[in-house]
Design a protein around this motif. Structure first.
Motif, short mmCIF file in Angstrom:
data_model
loop_
_atom_site.label_atom_id
_atom_site.label_comp_id
_atom_site.label_asym_id
_atom_site.label_seq_id
_atom_site.Cartn_x
_atom_site.Cartn_y
_atom_site.Cartn_z
N LYS A 14 0.85 -1.19 0.00
CA LYS A 14 0.00 0.00 0.00
C LYS A 14 0.88 1.24 0.00
O LYS A 14 1.83 1.34 0.79
CB LYS A 14 -0.92 0.00 1.22
CG LYS A 14 -1.98 1.10 1.19
CD LYS A 14 -2.97 0.94 2.33
CE LYS A 14 -4.06 2.00 2.22
NZ LYS A 14 -5.07 1.86 3.32
N ALA A 15 0.58 2.19 -0.89
CA ALA A 15 1.33 3.45 -0.96
C ALA A 15 0.60 4.41 -1.88
O ALA A 15 -0.26 4.00 -2.67
CB ALA A 15 2.75 3.21 -1.47
N ASP A 16 0.96 5.68 -1.80
CA ASP A 16 0.39 6.67 -2.72
C ASP A 16 0.80 6.39 -4.15
O ASP A 16 0.04 6.63 -5.09
CB ASP A 16 0.84 8.08 -2.33
CG ASP A 16 0.21 8.58 -1.05
OD1 ASP A 16 -0.82 8.02 -0.64
OD2 ASP A 16 0.76 9.54 -0.46
N ILE A 17 2.04 5.90 -4.31
CA ILE A 17 2.55 5.70 -5.66
C ILE A 17 3.62 4.61 -5.65
O ILE A 17 4.39 4.49 -4.70
CB ILE A 17 3.13 7.03 -6.23
CG1 ILE A 17 3.48 6.90 -7.71
CG2 ILE A 17 4.30 7.53 -5.41
CD1 ILE A 17 3.76 8.24 -8.39
N LEU A 18 3.64 3.81 -6.67
CA LEU A 18 4.64 2.76 -6.84
C LEU A 18 5.62 3.20 -7.91
O LEU A 18 5.20 3.65 -9.00
CB LEU A 18 3.95 1.45 -7.23
CG LEU A 18 4.83 0.21 -7.42
CD1 LEU A 18 4.05 -1.05 -7.05
CD2 LEU A 18 5.35 0.09 -8.86
N LEU A 19 6.90 3.07 -7.62
CA LEU A 19 7.96 3.39 -8.59
C LEU A 19 8.34 2.11 -9.33
O LEU A 19 8.66 1.09 -8.71
CB LEU A 19 9.18 3.96 -7.89
CG LEU A 19 8.94 5.17 -6.97
CD1 LEU A 19 10.26 5.65 -6.38
CD2 LEU A 19 8.24 6.29 -7.71
#
Length: 500
Positions: A14-19
């Motif tokens: 879970k995160a705001d954005i995945l790199l």
């Protein structure tokens, strides 16, 4: 930004954005099964078809906002055959700054995407952590808070598919984190205005850090410097109202107290006006960086203590302020160095080699070193020769040279070996003293190195790093803003980690 770890598989990420770092012309959603599971919507994301993976190319893709991973930032690495840790560093640094500028608080990087790249799994994990943290560096200590300025992400999560984080990968990430912290400490010190960081201030800062990290610290004040007969170091500080210091730091973990130490010697001119031979006014403000050598040595000793590296390392910070008042040393003065040699001073703006020669003598007097490496913003001649991306390396010890070059390669700090040309030694002869501290303008960096070599005893392994030209950046760099670069900190840290 905090470095975190997450496991239990992509369904739990879970995160705001995945790199998502991928090579050129590779299908994004097929780059890894983990990526496909974490963001299954990538297969139909229209923007994915516009992303080609060119070096440092970025493409932002959106899924449903309620998903655990609502965004993916594709990060281009160029052709797979050209992918190196340096490419990954720069690409990820750009991606992290992009996330900061767009206000994303939590970033996630799947370790599986790094594991499939050429370069080695743990090696790339280390570089990813290093790049992500260093990319956000900015010296803001003296500025009012700007409500409009972008806020750094709160954390970067390295995500793993198994039930636990592998020990080797965890250790690699922490190595990268500590390396970034060392470079940032060196930058902070070198960016500090000179009115706030006199020699005694730097000594006090080193003492506080030493106390916190369990390092041994001794500070030699003017009286102690006179007792040690350090006439060269004292001469440089004579024109300043703020007297010189020699800071001695020692890291000796249990079981290694009697080892021959690696000795690191840093030039610590907290501000350099040039003395009586006054510098031109243009860009003189950057001379607060003339203590970058000392800053890197302090940063390295700090990182070694935090990491508990199993070897003994000594750091010497030769600190002075080079100012032109009525008591300042003059061209033509002769001083007696700690070695007992008399030294003719022909130009007071060649002060760095004077503070270093006494520190080198002290290092050999107090210890039997495994090796001695000095680091200094020493000569404009080196900057003219090598520019702003490569530092000079001088040594007669081929094995030590190879170790330093390899250590620099790890962190993307580049050195070029220059000759200790024996034929130029005659240019340092003086009519009135045992040695003149400079030769002709031509070959200036070599003459400076030969002067230092004069104070190194036969049989002592020694190298000199001239970082003039690479210590300060006039424009934004892939891993940093304008200002102090902290160049050399990671090289010396890797050298100490790996042994000599």
């Amino acid at each position: 930004m905090e470095l975190r770890f997450q496991c239990l598989g992509p369904e739990h990420w879970k995160a705001d954005i995945l790199l998502a770092p991928v090579c050129r012309d590779e299908v994004l959603h097929e780059a890894s099964p983990a990526l496909d599971k974490a963001a299954p919507w990538l297969a139909i994301a229209p923007a994915a078809r516009d992303f080609h993976g060119k070096t440092s190319e970025l493409a932002l893709m959106h899924g449903h906002p309620q998903q655990n991973i609502p965004r993916v930032l594709a990060v281009g690495l160029g052709r797979r055959e050209d992918m190196t840790p340096a490419v990954l560093r720069e690409a990820l640094a750009g991606a992290v700054r992009f996330c900061r500028d767009h206000g994303y608080a939590s970033l996630l990087l799947p370790e599986a995407l790094l594991a499939r790249l050429p370069g080695g799994r743990e090696r790339l994990v280390e570089e990813a952590a290093y790049a992500a943290l260093l990319a956000l560096y900015d010296f803001r200590d003296l500025k009012k808070e700007d409500p409009e300025a972008p806020v750094d992400p709160q954390w970067l999560t390295l995500a793993f598919e198994g039930e636990y984080v592998p020990d080797a990968a965890h250790a690699a990430a922490r190595r990268g984190e500590r390396a970034a912290q060392a470079v940032m400490l060196a930058r902070d010190l070198a960016n500090t205005p000179p009115n706030m960081l006199a020699p005694q201030d730097l000594a006090e800062r080193a003492s506080r850090i030493a106390h916190q990290q369990g390092l041994r610290c001794t500070v030699l004040d003017e009286e102690a410097l006179r007792a040690e007969e350090m006439g060269a170091l004292l001469a440089v500080g004579r024109g300043s109202a703020r007297p010189p210091r020699l800071v001695v730091l020692e890291y000796a973990p249990e079981g290694h107290e009697q080892d021959k130490p690696l000795v690191l010697v840093g030039k610590g001119i907290t501000f350099d006006t040039g003395g009586i031979c006054l510098k031109p006014g243009a860009k003189m403000h950057t001379m607060k960086c003339d203590m970058t050598g000392a800053a890197t040595v302090l940063a390295v000793l700090t990182a070694l203590a935090e990491e508990d590296v199993p070897r003994r390392v000594v750091g010497l910070l030769a600190c002075a302020e080079n100012m032109p008042d009525g008591g300042a040393c003059r061209p033509g003065d002769v001083v007696r160095a700690a070695s007992g040699d008399t030294v003719e001073i022909q130009n007071t703006d060649a002060e760095g080699r004077l503070v270093l020669c006494d520190a080198l003598s002290y290092a050999q007097k107090m210890w039997t070193p495994a090796a001695v490496v000095d680091i200094a913003t020493l000569t404009g001649a080196c900057a003219v020769a090598l520019g702003t991306e490569v530092a000079g390396l001088f040594s007669d010890d081929d094995a030590l040279v190879e170790r330093i070059l390899a250590a620099g390669q790890v962190g993307g700090e580049h050195f070029w070996r220059l000759p200790l040309w024996k034929g130029y030694e005659k240019n340092l002869k003086s009519q009135v003293a045992d040695i003149c501290h400079m030769g002709p303008r031509e070959g200036g960096a070599i003459h400076a190195a030969l002067f230092l070599k004069h104070f190194v005893s036969d049989g002592v392994r020694w190298a000199h790093l001239d970082i003039a030209g690479v210590d300060w950046a006039d424009s934004v760099q892939p891993l940093g803003v304008c200002g102090a670069t902290g160049f050399g900190a990671r090289t010396l840290l890797e050298l100490a980690r790996g042994g000599v």
